[in-house]
Design a protein around this motif. Sequence first.
Motif, short mmCIF file in Angstrom:
data_model
loop_
_atom_site.label_atom_id
_atom_site.label_comp_id
_atom_site.label_asym_id
_atom_site.label_seq_id
_atom_site.Cartn_x
_atom_site.Cartn_y
_atom_site.Cartn_z
N VAL A 139 0.87 -1.18 0.00
CA VAL A 139 0.00 0.00 0.00
C VAL A 139 0.90 1.23 0.00
CG1 VAL A 139 -1.79 1.28 1.21
CG2 VAL A 139 -1.83 -1.21 1.24
N LEU A 140 1.05 1.85 -1.16
CA LEU A 140 1.92 3.01 -1.28
C LEU A 140 1.17 4.30 -0.95
CD1 LEU A 140 3.75 2.05 -4.59
CD2 LEU A 140 4.67 1.95 -2.26
N PRO A 141 1.87 5.29 -0.39
CA PRO A 141 1.21 6.55 -0.02
C PRO A 141 0.82 7.35 -1.26
CG PRO A 141 3.57 6.74 0.27
CD PRO A 141 3.30 5.29 -0.06
N GLU A 142 -0.11 8.27 -1.07
CA GLU A 142 -0.56 9.12 -2.17
C GLU A 142 0.61 9.92 -2.72
OE1 GLU A 142 -3.89 12.64 -2.98
OE2 GLU A 142 -3.75 11.64 -1.02
N GLY A 143 0.70 10.00 -4.04
CA GLY A 143 1.77 10.76 -4.68
C GLY A 143 3.06 10.00 -4.88
N PHE A 144 3.06 8.72 -4.59
CA PHE A 144 4.29 7.95 -4.76
C PHE A 144 4.64 7.79 -6.23
CE2 PHE A 144 6.82 4.13 -5.27
CZ PHE A 144 7.77 4.25 -4.27
N SER A 145 3.65 7.41 -7.04
CA SER A 145 3.90 7.21 -8.47
C SER A 145 2.72 7.75 -9.26
CB SER A 145 4.12 5.72 -8.77
OG SER A 145 2.96 4.98 -8.43
N GLY A 146 2.80 7.65 -10.58
CA GLY A 146 1.73 8.18 -11.43
C GLY A 146 2.16 9.46 -12.11
N ASP A 147 1.22 10.12 -12.77
CA ASP A 147 1.55 11.30 -13.56
C ASP A 147 2.16 12.41 -12.73
OD1 ASP A 147 0.56 10.02 -15.75
OD2 ASP A 147 -1.44 10.93 -15.62
N SER A 148 1.72 12.58 -11.49
CA SER A 148 2.25 13.65 -10.64
C SER A 148 2.99 13.10 -9.43
CB SER A 148 1.11 14.56 -10.18
OG SER A 148 0.12 13.83 -9.48
N GLY A 149 3.46 11.85 -9.51
CA GLY A 149 4.11 11.22 -8.37
C GLY A 149 5.59 11.52 -8.30
N TRP A 150 6.19 11.12 -7.16
CA TRP A 150 7.61 11.34 -6.94
C TRP A 150 8.47 10.36 -7.74
CZ3 TRP A 150 9.63 15.38 -4.39
CH2 TRP A 150 8.80 16.12 -3.55
N GLU A 152 8.93 7.68 -11.04
CA GLU A 152 8.46 7.34 -12.38
C GLU A 152 8.11 5.86 -12.47
OE1 GLU A 152 11.45 8.53 -15.14
OE2 GLU A 152 10.69 10.59 -15.28
N ASN A 153 8.91 5.02 -11.86
CA ASN A 153 8.64 3.58 -11.88
C ASN A 153 9.24 2.93 -10.65
OD1 ASN A 153 11.49 2.70 -12.61
ND2 ASN A 153 11.01 4.03 -14.35
N TYR A 154 8.75 1.73 -10.34
CA TYR A 154 9.24 1.03 -9.16
C TYR A 154 9.01 -0.48 -9.33
CZ TYR A 154 4.36 0.51 -7.73
OH TYR A 154 3.03 0.18 -7.70
N THR A 155 9.80 -1.25 -8.60
CA THR A 155 9.61 -2.70 -8.51
C THR A 155 9.65 -3.09 -7.04
OG1 THR A 155 10.70 -3.07 -10.65
CG2 THR A 155 10.49 -4.96 -9.18
N THR A 196 11.55 11.11 -10.32
CA THR A 196 11.32 11.94 -11.52
C THR A 196 12.58 12.68 -11.96
OG1 THR A 196 10.48 13.69 -10.06
CG2 THR A 196 8.86 12.22 -11.09
N ASP A 197 13.60 12.75 -11.11
CA ASP A 197 14.87 13.37 -11.48
C ASP A 197 15.85 12.35 -12.06
OD1 ASP A 197 14.07 15.90 -10.61
OD2 ASP A 197 14.71 15.47 -8.55
N GLY A 198 15.37 11.11 -12.21
CA GLY A 198 16.23 10.07 -12.77
C GLY A 198 17.13 9.41 -11.76
N GLU A 199 16.96 9.74 -10.47
CA GLU A 199 17.80 9.15 -9.43
C GLU A 199 17.25 7.77 -9.05
OE1 GLU A 199 19.21 13.17 -7.08
OE2 GLU A 199 17.23 12.32 -6.62
N HIS A 200 18.16 6.84 -8.92
CA HIS A 200 17.77 5.46 -8.64
C HIS A 200 17.86 5.17 -7.14
CE1 HIS A 200 18.54 0.99 -8.43
NE2 HIS A 200 17.41 1.04 -9.11
N PHE A 201 16.84 4.53 -6.61
CA PHE A 201 16.78 4.18 -5.19
C PHE A 201 16.55 2.68 -5.07
CE2 PHE A 201 13.72 2.96 -1.88
CZ PHE A 201 14.45 3.25 -0.73
N GLU A 202 17.35 2.02 -4.25
CA GLU A 202 17.16 0.60 -4.01
C GLU A 202 17.32 0.33 -2.52
OE1 GLU A 202 18.87 -3.81 -5.39
OE2 GLU A 202 19.70 -1.97 -6.23
#
Length: 234
Positions: A139-150, A152-155, A196-202
Amino acid sequence: MKRIWLYTICLGLVGLFACQQEDLPSVGETGFLSLENMTVEVANTESISTRAVDDDDLYVEISSQDVTPEVTLKYNPGDIIPDKIELGAGRYALKIYNDTTLLDKTPVYYKDTIFEIEAGKVNYLSVEVPMINIGVQLVLPEGFSGDSGWFENYTFTVKVGKAGEEKTVELKNEEIAYFSYSNGVKLSYQLDATNTDGEHFESEEITYDKVLSPGTIYVITYDYATKALRLLEP
């Protein structure tokens, strides 16, 4: 250190077995069984609001233990169960379940118990059927992903099982994966995302360090403040 929370739904009901006998006029060597209250229950929660299994999805089997001639009755989902089932006096096994071949796909419910029939009496049974597998939900918080999210993609990856025998599943937001339960199973999970800045988080792979319980859905979310996954609890 990342904070791990646990959120438990009352899917894992303690199976209850209530018995009450009613005297009837003498009818020889037979009595009656009445399944007056047969339920699976789910507590009201914010993250899980619907019940995936209904009473109508259950199989009911009755088999004699010390009665001659032997008796075997089976009612499939959707069958009408008589208000009172006439049975010879003696001990019987009662089994109630849904499709137990779906342990890794849906909530699975199972209950077995022994009851007795006395001649000239009605045995009223109330049975609550517990869930025997476990679930994991993202269950991800609001604004995590989507058109206006923080992001762009996640796994998001979750693993459940004993060492070397884990089942691995990728989950999207609000999806639930179900896993067979046995003593010693472990739960671990990991998030890989690009913002959205292209920074990768793992994240590191997080292992839940408490004993898992059947009949539980473990809900995992992302905390913006700590920038970490967490497991919710009451």
